[in-house]
Design a protein around this motif. Structure first.
Motif, PDB file in Angstrom:
ATOM      1  N   ALA A 149       1.709  72.134  65.496  1.00 19.92           N
ATOM      2  CA  ALA A 149       2.043  71.062  64.552  1.00 19.92           C
ATOM      3  C   ALA A 149       0.821  70.673  63.734  1.00 19.92           C
ATOM      4  O   ALA A 149       0.910  70.476  62.512  1.00 19.92           O
ATOM      5  N   TRP A 150      -0.332  70.551  64.411  1.00 16.59           N
ATOM      6  CA  TRP A 150      -1.551  70.224  63.662  1.00 16.59           C
ATOM      7  C   TRP A 150      -1.891  71.332  62.670  1.00 16.59           C
ATOM      8  O   TRP A 150      -2.298  71.064  61.539  1.00 16.59           O
ATOM      9  N   ASP A 151      -1.712  72.575  63.060  1.00 17.16           N
ATOM     10  CA  ASP A 151      -2.010  73.683  62.161  1.00 17.16           C
ATOM     11  C   ASP A 151      -1.131  73.634  60.915  1.00 17.16           C
ATOM     12  O   ASP A 151      -1.611  73.859  59.797  1.00 17.16           O
ATOM     13  N   VAL A 152       0.148  73.348  61.099  1.00 18.42           N
ATOM     14  CA  VAL A 152       1.053  73.208  59.943  1.00 18.42           C
ATOM     15  C   VAL A 152       0.584  72.077  59.041  1.00 18.42           C
ATOM     16  O   VAL A 152       0.500  72.222  57.816  1.00 18.42           O
ATOM     17  N   PHE A 153       0.282  70.944  59.663  1.00 17.73           N
ATOM     18  CA  PHE A 153      -0.128  69.765  58.899  1.00 17.73           C
ATOM     19  C   PHE A 153      -1.436  70.016  58.156  1.00 17.73           C
ATOM     20  O   PHE A 153      -1.593  69.646  56.990  1.00 17.73           O
ATOM     21  N   ALA A 154      -2.379  70.658  58.810  1.00 18.12           N
ATOM     22  CA  ALA A 154      -3.699  70.887  58.218  1.00 18.12           C
ATOM     23  C   ALA A 154      -3.642  71.840  57.034  1.00 18.12           C
ATOM     24  O   ALA A 154      -4.516  71.793  56.151  1.00 18.12           O
ATOM     25  N   LYS A 155      -2.631  72.700  56.985  1.00 16.46           N
ATOM     26  CA  LYS A 155      -2.528  73.701  55.920  1.00 16.46           C
ATOM     27  C   LYS A 155      -1.629  73.252  54.767  1.00 16.46           C
ATOM     28  O   LYS A 155      -1.327  74.049  53.879  1.00 16.46           O
ATOM     29  N   ARG A 156      -1.217  71.973  54.767  1.00 11.01           N
ATOM     30  CA  ARG A 156      -0.322  71.512  53.699  1.00 11.01           C
ATOM     31  C   ARG A 156      -1.016  71.614  52.337  1.00 11.01           C
ATOM     32  O   ARG A 156      -2.247  71.608  52.246  1.00 11.01           O
ATOM     33  N   THR A 157      -0.215  71.699  51.286  1.00 15.30           N
ATOM     34  CA  THR A 157      -0.735  71.977  49.950  1.00 15.30           C
ATOM     35  C   THR A 157      -1.581  70.847  49.388  1.00 15.30           C
ATOM     36  O   THR A 157      -2.681  71.073  48.867  1.00 15.30           O
ATOM     37  N   ILE A 158      -1.067  69.633  49.458  1.00 10.48           N
ATOM     38  CA  ILE A 158      -1.724  68.468  48.861  1.00 10.48           C
ATOM     39  C   ILE A 158      -2.243  67.561  49.966  1.00 10.48           C
ATOM     40  O   ILE A 158      -1.495  67.172  50.868  1.00 10.48           O
ATOM     41  N   LYS A 159      -3.535  67.213  49.896  1.00  7.37           N
ATOM     42  CA  LYS A 159      -4.147  66.349  50.897  1.00  7.37           C
ATOM     43  C   LYS A 159      -4.884  65.200  50.202  1.00  7.37           C
ATOM     44  O   LYS A 159      -5.317  65.341  49.055  1.00  7.37           O
ATOM     45  N   PRO A 160      -5.060  64.079  50.899  1.00  6.28           N
ATOM     46  CA  PRO A 160      -5.805  62.958  50.313  1.00  6.28           C
ATOM     47  C   PRO A 160      -7.300  63.261  50.255  1.00  6.28           C
ATOM     48  O   PRO A 160      -7.813  64.073  51.022  1.00  6.28           O
ATOM     49  N   ASP A 161      -7.964  62.574  49.369  1.00  8.72           N
ATOM     50  CA  ASP A 161      -9.425  62.534  49.377  1.00  8.72           C
ATOM     51  C   ASP A 161      -9.820  61.288  50.158  1.00  8.72           C
ATOM     52  O   ASP A 161      -9.664  60.171  49.685  1.00  8.72           O
ATOM     53  N   TYR A 162     -10.311  61.487  51.360  1.00  9.39           N
ATOM     54  CA  TYR A 162     -10.646  60.361  52.226  1.00  9.39           C
ATOM     55  C   TYR A 162     -12.059  59.831  51.962  1.00  9.39           C
ATOM     56  O   TYR A 162     -12.574  59.030  52.744  1.00  9.39           O
TER      57      TYR A 162
END
Length: 254
Positions: free
Chosen positions: A230-243
């Protein structure tokens, strides 16, 4: 739901940080212990639902109106706050939290890996968890996803092409095109969707995927089936925030 999450977080932090010889150390530890006993008894031992979300067995958590009518939906993002708070309790050494964390971790893990549930919608604002107010809770994530992505009158969710949303391949360009067309139909003025872009303000450091991140990170350390996947799927998502400016949800597995 978030009120329960923040209260439990504050209690565990107070119990953890109080010096061992402080007169309130034992008090805070007891309050934490009582809370964990109640949640474990009510939800884990009670097996109130198969998906792992906090439901109406304690408070009116299933309070949203969905396609099936009033009180058929709940807020995954608020439930994710609770999962992350339980995860922090476990990291702080409150051992009774592990059983509850394992049960709660099913919910974020399932929304990213369960068959029949498109992970792009893992951070949807409201998720339908039963067909009607009088119905039992769904027993699979596929049922929840199918029930959620329907029109407000509970008919098939279609755009102007006549195609159904649930028929689009998950995280595909076809799915993104379908969403883009729906935005055009609504004249929302939104930029085109990208393949694999999660719903819920994916680029925002305070969006619903960002709210989900601590829960997925905590779940990844549980050892339950598919947690790391699940983490691997989430980490590879297309759009991520700039934290860079707002890092409060920038939590990753240890």
């Amino acid at each position: 739901m978030r009120g329960q999450a923040w209260a439990l977080r504050s209690l565990t932090q107070a119990a953890y940080i109080a010096p061992d010889d402080h007169p309130l150390k034992g008090y805070f530890n007891k309050i934490v212990d009582n809370n964990l006993d109640w949640y474990n008894t009510t939800f884990v031992a009670g097996n109130t639902n198969q998906l792992g979300f906090i439901d109406n067995s304690g408070f009116a958590a299933v309070a949203y109106t969905g396609p099936g009518g009033p009180k058929t939906g709940m807020s995954p993002w608020q439930d994710d706050f609770f999962t992350s708070s339980i995860g922090q309790a476990h990291e702080l050494g409150f051992t009774k939290s592990k059983t509850l964390l394992d049960w709660k971790a099913r919910f974020p893990v399932g929304r990213l890996t369960a068959p029949g549930y498109c992970w792009v919608d893992g951070a949807v604002y409201a998720l339908s968890v039963r067909a009607t107010e009088a119905s039992p809770y769904f027993t699979s994530f596929a049922q929840a996803w199918q029930a959620t992505f329907r029109a407000p009158d509970n008919s098939d969710l279609v755009n102007s092409t006549g195609q159904r949303y649930v028929d689009q391949p998950c995280a595909s360009q076809l799915q993104a095109n379908w969403r883009t067309q729906l935005e055009i139909d609504k004249r929302s003025g939104r930029t085109p969707w990208l393949a694999g872009e999660m719903t819920g303000y994916a680029s925002s450091a305070e969006g619903f995927p960002a709210n989900m991140q601590p829960a997925v990170a905590m779940a990844a350390s549980t050892g339950i089936p598919n947690a790391r996947a699940a983490w691997d799927v989430f980490a590879k998502r297309t759009i991520k925030p700039d934290y860079g400016q707002r890092p409060q949800f920038a939590i990753v597995p240890r």
